[in-house]
Enzyme design. Sequence first.
Site, PDB file in Angstrom:
ATOM      1  CG  ASN A  25     -15.558 -15.917   0.698  1.00  0.00           C
ATOM      2  OD1 ASN A  25     -14.793 -16.188  -0.239  1.00  0.00           O
ATOM      3  ND2 ASN A  25     -15.565 -14.736   1.290  1.00  0.00           N
ATOM      4  CB  SER A  67      19.709 -54.173  -4.638  1.00  0.00           C
ATOM      5  OG  SER A  67      20.897 -53.553  -5.068  1.00  0.00           O
ATOM      6  CD  GLU A 104      13.275 -49.435   3.470  1.00  0.00           C
ATOM      7  OE1 GLU A 104      14.338 -48.818   3.633  1.00  0.00           O
ATOM      8  OE2 GLU A 104      13.125 -50.329   2.618  1.00  0.00           O
ATOM      9  CB  THR A 146       9.734 -52.900  26.792  1.00  0.00           C
ATOM     10  OG1 THR A 146      10.725 -53.535  27.591  1.00  0.00           O
ATOM     11  CG2 THR A 146       8.369 -53.523  27.067  1.00  0.00           C
ATOM     12  CG  HIS A 147      13.328 -50.215  26.969  1.00  0.00           C
ATOM     13  ND1 HIS A 147      13.469 -48.914  27.374  1.00  0.00           N
ATOM     14  CD2 HIS A 147      12.482 -50.800  27.864  1.00  0.00           C
ATOM     15  CE1 HIS A 147      12.760 -48.709  28.474  1.00  0.00           C
ATOM     16  NE2 HIS A 147      12.139 -49.839  28.786  1.00  0.00           N
TER      17      HIS A 147
HETATM   18  N1  ARG Z   1     -10.312 -20.374  -4.656  1.00  0.00           N
HETATM   19  C1  ARG Z   1     -10.743 -19.801  -3.411  1.00  0.00           C
HETATM   20  C2  ARG Z   1     -10.288 -20.676  -2.268  1.00  0.00           C
HETATM   21  O1  ARG Z   1     -10.018 -21.783  -2.509  1.00  0.00           O
HETATM   22  C3  ARG Z   1     -12.216 -19.709  -3.360  1.00  0.00           C
HETATM   23  C4  ARG Z   1     -12.736 -18.592  -2.521  1.00  0.00           C
HETATM   24  C5  ARG Z   1     -12.277 -17.322  -3.067  1.00  0.00           C
HETATM   25  N2  ARG Z   1     -12.929 -16.204  -2.465  1.00  0.00           N
HETATM   26  C6  ARG Z   1     -12.522 -14.974  -2.673  1.00  0.00           C
HETATM   27  N3  ARG Z   1     -13.195 -14.046  -2.136  1.00  0.00           N
HETATM   28  N4  ARG Z   1     -11.476 -14.704  -3.400  1.00  0.00           N
HETATM   29  O2  ARG Z   1     -10.202 -20.261  -1.134  1.00  0.00           O
END
Ligand code: ARG
Length: 455
Positions: free
Chosen positions: A107, A274, A287, A152-153
Site C-alpha cells: 500500500n 483518402s 481530428e 466570436t460565435h
Molecule cells: N497492485 C496493487 C495496486 O495497484 C498494489 C497494492 C495492493 N495491496 C493490497 N493490499 N492488495 O493497488
Amino acid sequence: MWKGRFQQASSDRLKTYSESVSFDWRLYRHDIRGSIAHARALKKAGILTAGEFSKIEAGLRRIEKEIRTGRFTFDAGLEDVHMNIEAGLTKRIGAAGAKLHTARSRNDQVALDLRLYLREEIEALSGLVRGLQKALTGLAARHEKDVMPGYTHLQRAQPVFISHHLLAYVEMLERDHGRLRDGLKRSDECPLGSGALAGSTIVLDREAVAKELGFSRVTQNSMDAVGDRDFACELLAALAIIGMHLSRLSEDVILWASAEFGFIELSDRHTTGSSLMPQKKNPDIAELTRGKTGRLYGNLFTLLTVLKGLPLTYNRDMQEDKEAIFDSVDTAKAALEIFAEMIRGARFRTGAAARAAGDPALLATDLADRLVLGGVPFRQAHEIVGKLVALSARKDVPLDQLDPADYLAASPVLQAGIIKAVFNVATGLSARGATGAPSPKNLAKRLTHWKKRLP
Ligand code: ARG
C-alpha cells in the site's frame, strides 16, 4: 505470498481478474528505486546487515536490467509488479530477499511508485508543453503582422493579427504548464513508512528515505498516505484541460484547413489522403487529438469515480487507477509531441486570411468608437453604425463605400476624412494599445517575451 493463512490455492479466474502486472510492470524502475531506499533504511535500523543490503541492492539492479532488456519473466500469479520483483529477488539472492518487505506494505509501496512515476512524467509533459508553445511562437513570429479575422460565435468579428490568435494558445499552454508544476509541488511528499495503514512497530528513518528519493518532505498521516490519490486526480485534471485546449486548437486548425476558410496549409507529412477520393488532404492529427480529448476526460472521471465513496484507507478498487493514469499520460504526451511537429510544418495562406479580414464591416466597432470620440454616447453610436450596416446591406455596398451624404445623415461627426481613417485595418490595429490587445507594438513585446521564456 500469503500462503500461511490459506489452505487452498487461488482460483485461476481470480488470478486473471486481479492481476495488474500486465500494466503496472511499467512502474518497475520506480519500484526498484523505492526498494533500494527502503533497504538502506532497514540497514540503518539494524534489520539488514551491510552484506544483506549489498546483496539486495545488487539483486534489484540486476532485475532492473533484466526487465529493461526484456529478459525478466513476469508471473501474473504474483499479481503485481511489486510481488514479481520481490519474488524475483528472493529467487536470485536467497534469504536476504525475504527481509526486504519488513515495515512496508504494497500500500505504501504503490503510493510511492506512482508518485515517482508521475514526477518523472510531469517533467516530460512540461517539456512537451514548452515544445508546443515554442512551435506556436515560431509560427506566430512568421506571421507577426499578417491579419486574419478574429471570430466570436464563429462569425467574423474584428481583424486581428495571426500572431495574436496563435499566442492566445501559448498563454493557455502557459497555464497548463503552471498546473502541472503546481501539482508537482503538492505531490512532493514521500509516503513510504506508512505501511499498510498504520506505519510499523519497526521505526525507520523516513526523512532519509525521502531525501534519497528526492522528496522534500514525508507524508504526515499514514492513513491518508495510503488512501490518497489526489496527486493523480490533479494530474489527470491538468491533462484533461490540456486536452480541452488542444481540441480547441484542433478545431481552429480543422476550420482553417477547410476550403471554406483556406487559411492554413498543413504539410503533406502531417495530413492524410483518402482511400477513395484522390483530391483529399485531411487534417487527421487535429481530428484525432480532438477525439482523444474524450479519453482524457474519461480517465479523469474513471479515477474520481473509483475513489468516490471509498472508506479509508487502501481498498483494492484503487488498483483501477493505473490504466487511467497511464493512458492519460501516454495520450497527452503523444498529442503534444505531434502537435508541435504539425505546427512547425504548417504555413498560413496570408492572402486568404487578409481577404477574409478585409470586409470593412469588421471595423464597424471602430466606427462607433469614432462617434464616441466625437461626443456621441456609445449606445447611440452603436445604433447609428448598426443602421449604416443595415443600409450597406440593403444597398449591397461595402460599409466603407456608402455615399458621403449617407454617413453625414447618420451623424455630422462622420466626415469623409473620418470614414477614410477608420476603414483601415492597420490603423485600427495600431490603435489597440491596451495591454493584451493586438497592437503591433504589444505583439512585438509579447513575442519577445515568449522567445526569451522559451529558449
Ligand atoms: N497492485 C496493487 C495496486 O495497484 C498494489 C497494492 C495492493 N495491496 C493490497 N493490499 N492488495 O493497488
